[in-house]
Design a protein around this motif. Structure first.
Motif, mmCIF file in Angstrom:
data_model
loop_
_atom_site.group_PDB
_atom_site.id
_atom_site.type_symbol
_atom_site.label_atom_id
_atom_site.label_comp_id
_atom_site.label_asym_id
_atom_site.label_seq_id
_atom_site.Cartn_x
_atom_site.Cartn_y
_atom_site.Cartn_z
ATOM 1 N N GLU A 11 3.974 -14.910 -2.724
ATOM 2 C CA GLU A 11 4.895 -15.754 -1.948
ATOM 3 C C GLU A 11 5.683 -14.886 -0.965
ATOM 4 O O GLU A 11 6.185 -13.818 -1.316
ATOM 5 C CB GLU A 11 5.861 -16.482 -2.898
ATOM 6 N N GLY A 12 5.780 -15.356 0.261
ATOM 7 C CA GLY A 12 6.515 -14.606 1.282
ATOM 8 C C GLY A 12 5.641 -13.613 2.026
ATOM 9 O O GLY A 12 6.036 -13.097 3.070
ATOM 10 N N VAL A 13 4.447 -13.312 1.466
ATOM 11 C CA VAL A 13 3.507 -12.425 2.151
ATOM 12 C C VAL A 13 2.275 -13.224 2.573
ATOM 13 O O VAL A 13 1.910 -13.254 3.743
ATOM 14 C CB VAL A 13 3.082 -11.239 1.255
ATOM 15 N N GLY A 73 -10.873 -4.078 -6.783
ATOM 16 C CA GLY A 73 -9.532 -4.630 -6.855
ATOM 17 C C GLY A 73 -9.017 -5.019 -5.492
ATOM 18 O O GLY A 73 -9.780 -5.367 -4.595
ATOM 19 N N ASP A 74 -7.716 -4.923 -5.349
ATOM 20 C CA ASP A 74 -7.061 -5.444 -4.158
ATOM 21 C C ASP A 74 -5.752 -4.680 -3.988
ATOM 22 O O ASP A 74 -5.140 -4.251 -4.959
ATOM 23 C CB ASP A 74 -6.767 -6.938 -4.385
ATOM 24 N N THR A 75 -5.333 -4.487 -2.744
ATOM 25 C CA THR A 75 -4.067 -3.820 -2.459
ATOM 26 C C THR A 75 -3.251 -4.721 -1.560
ATOM 27 O O THR A 75 -3.723 -5.101 -0.492
ATOM 28 C CB THR A 75 -4.314 -2.481 -1.740
ATOM 29 N N VAL A 76 -2.061 -5.094 -1.990
ATOM 30 C CA VAL A 76 -1.251 -6.019 -1.193
ATOM 31 C C VAL A 76 0.190 -5.533 -1.119
ATOM 32 O O VAL A 76 0.650 -4.766 -1.958
ATOM 33 C CB VAL A 76 -1.247 -7.448 -1.784
ATOM 34 N N ARG A 77 0.883 -6.022 -0.091
ATOM 35 C CA ARG A 77 2.300 -5.745 0.019
ATOM 36 C C ARG A 77 3.041 -6.729 -0.879
ATOM 37 O O ARG A 77 2.752 -7.915 -0.907
ATOM 38 C CB ARG A 77 2.745 -5.903 1.469
ATOM 39 N N SER A 78 3.978 -6.204 -1.637
ATOM 40 C CA SER A 78 4.771 -7.034 -2.541
ATOM 41 C C SER A 78 6.231 -6.883 -2.123
ATOM 42 O O SER A 78 6.774 -5.783 -2.147
ATOM 43 C CB SER A 78 4.553 -6.541 -3.973
ATOM 44 N N PRO A 79 6.884 -7.957 -1.690
ATOM 45 C CA PRO A 79 8.216 -7.796 -1.085
ATOM 46 C C PRO A 79 9.290 -7.379 -2.080
ATOM 47 O O PRO A 79 10.306 -6.830 -1.693
ATOM 48 C CB PRO A 79 8.522 -9.182 -0.505
ATOM 49 N N ASN A 80 9.067 -7.631 -3.368
ATOM 50 C CA ASN A 80 10.112 -7.350 -4.355
ATOM 51 C C ASN A 80 9.582 -6.562 -5.534
ATOM 52 O O ASN A 80 9.444 -7.077 -6.634
ATOM 53 C CB ASN A 80 10.718 -8.670 -4.857
ATOM 54 N N GLY A 81 9.294 -5.307 -5.312
ATOM 55 C CA GLY A 81 8.920 -4.476 -6.444
ATOM 56 C C GLY A 81 7.428 -4.449 -6.704
ATOM 57 O O GLY A 81 6.640 -5.202 -6.121
ATOM 58 N N ILE A 82 7.077 -3.561 -7.606
ATOM 59 C CA ILE A 82 5.669 -3.275 -7.882
ATOM 60 C C ILE A 82 5.072 -4.322 -8.816
ATOM 61 O O ILE A 82 5.736 -4.787 -9.739
ATOM 62 C CB ILE A 82 5.554 -1.857 -8.481
#
Lengths: 340, 340
Positions: free
Chosen positions: A49-51, B121-130
């Protein structure tokens, strides 16, 4: 540190081999030997969410569908059939059960539509918004799996459908134009993408291509991956990229160049494949048979990079611009790029 | 809406069947037919920063190890061997590459130690922590897979190791007592758990149990799942639960009852299995052989629920208390429970 560098780091630290792992990190799916004739395809994708989505415009049911669709698209990209899905569902402590019911309805409907079955997963509390990770197990005939790495100099790059629609649809949602009359197919392309399962199967089964992948991060980035893994380069002809009338209209209304969406916009989930020039007739017939437009948009060669051929801005002759990896990157070069 | 209810909702909306899906939602792993003799085991677990781990005390390398270990534990719980792992890695935009390098080193070391291979797998940006989601594919002989559903009235419940150590270790970390001398094994149990792969394999291979699972959400909740799926109940003897000297010492220092950690504390990743009473001698011999304490802690019966037998608080005779599902729940009954 860019997204590719993160993946390279992880891969470099896990260099082992296993005789049943036919394809590991770096393609749309891992390929694992199932028996003498068949392979498992395994893919995993996360939506945060948000991304990846915004609940202000993404209805729960459509998000449920999309969670399945974007993963199934990776199976389509190898020419496989999805069989089993595993969902890790991260929800805030105070989530709305009604939202979950609608999400689950869309999720189940998509599973049913694509012929796969929810077989397990995990449910966790997520302190900051919804987090969806899906693993899909699919299968394919071992000799018919299409990888990213098979493109050859001389091959033609084909793409299905029209490009840039999902990126334009996302932009319309962001600008509060979600209900804009005449542009609904773009919004739908973002909210409810349809993986090209049947096309992927047929291209693979009939041996029509040397390499295939789905378009998820934008043509510039996706095709750069195909080129890197195949050891080839490509010239894309900007004038041949398939553009829809609604995309032109949206670009006109927003005062933008539609080419940007077509080259750098992610999440089209169309298929891109490299085929020998003499398969043109068969491919056009297949496209007609399935009702899916197929367009030849470029030619692979032995030079490096993804080069976009287009008219000079001052009306002079055509120019080539290197656009390799100009699509979506979760980690565009920022501060952390300097640290390693 | 509790965690079980979320899973039930998802399962109810995806009721399909597939002849190769031998066990779907509800066990430690899904079981999928591989060939005539062997099955695939598939498990998926997510660890979220601020919910499952805290970077103030969890070193990157140990977190990398734990990400693998907690998933491999589900394979151990069915008696299988882990083969391939798929990692979805969510990182903040400005993550520290040094952190990622150390995490990856621990991750790779654990894969190597447990005999499995990173395959995608997959690599994504997470806005709030790992955010870390792992899917593990393992294998087992089809006739030897141990499910949660096989416990029978009359069976004895065995657990490996000592209980409550990880929960006590987490509490020490929270209280700033991570370096407390003499209590290090508890802290290690939280930071760096070891799945009981060899024990799980042997119990399954030698046909010593009717049902097995790993202890991840606390004995009260985990065994309640085993009872529900097996259609039996159990009496747990509080006096027999295996307690370590360090756990007693930590409880003394904190003025707590060690029983709470042993019954309700999660993440021990010990194995619990239901065995016929006449397997006692073989099980004790196996425990000695592997250097793993095995303790009989309860007896399955035909009544409902998980009942804890202990001395009355006023010194009177023993009392039974129903503790079913009193362990960790990501979604304890809150406001949302009233909405559905």
């Amino acid at each position: 540190m860019k997204e590719r560098e993160i993946i390279d780091l992880l891969a470099s630290l896990a260099p082992g081999k296993h005789s049943d792992l036919l394809v590991g990190i770096g393609d749309d799916c891992a390929v694992i030997r199932k028996n003498a004739d068949q392979s498992w395809l395994v893919t995993m994708d996360t939506l945060i969410e948000g991304v990846h989505f915004d609940l202000t415009w993404h209805a729960a049911e459509l998000l449920g569908r999309k969670t399945v669709a974007v993963n199934v698209s990776d199976i389509a990209a190898m020419g496989g059939r999805p069989l089993f899905v595993f969902l890790s569902l991260g929800l805030p402590a105070e989530f709305d059960p009604q939202w979950l019911t609608e999400f689950s309805r869309g999720f189940a409907a998509a599973c049913s539509e694509f012929g796969c079955l929810l077989a397990g997963g995990d449910t966790v509390r997520s302190p900051n918004g919804i987090m969806l990770t899906l693993t899909v197990l699919g299968e394919a005939e071992s000799g018919r799996v299409l990888l990213r790495s098979g493109a050859r100099a001389g091959d033609v790059l084909w793409v299905s459908g029209k490009l840039g629609r999902a990126a334009a649809g996302l932009e319309l949602c962001r600008l509060g134009m979600i209900g804009e009359s005449g542009l609904q197919d773009l919004v739908q392309a973002h909210l409810d993408p349809r993986p090209r399962l049947e096309l992927g199967r047929r291209v693979a089964q009939e041996g029509l291509a040397h390499a295939m992948m789905d378009l998820s991060d934008g043509l510039a980035t996706d095709i750069a991956h195909m080129c890197l893994r195949s050891g080839v380069g490509i010239v894309l002809d900007a004038g041949k990229l398939p553009v829809s009338d609604t995309l032109r209209e949206a670009a006109r209304q927003l005062g933008l160049d539609p080419l940007h969406w077509m080259v750098a916009g992610g999440e089209d989930f169309e298929l891109a494949f490299a085929a020998a020039p003499d398969r043109k007739g068969e491919l056009l017939a297949l496209g007609r048979d399935l009702g899916v437009p197929l367009t030849a948009v470029g030619n692979f060669d032995t030079r490096k990079g993804v080069r976009l051929l287009r008219s000079g801005q001052d009306g002079t002759g055509p120019v080539q611009e290197d656009i390799s990896f100009a699509g979506f990157d979760h980690f565009p070069a920022g501060d952390n790029a300097k640290k390693i």
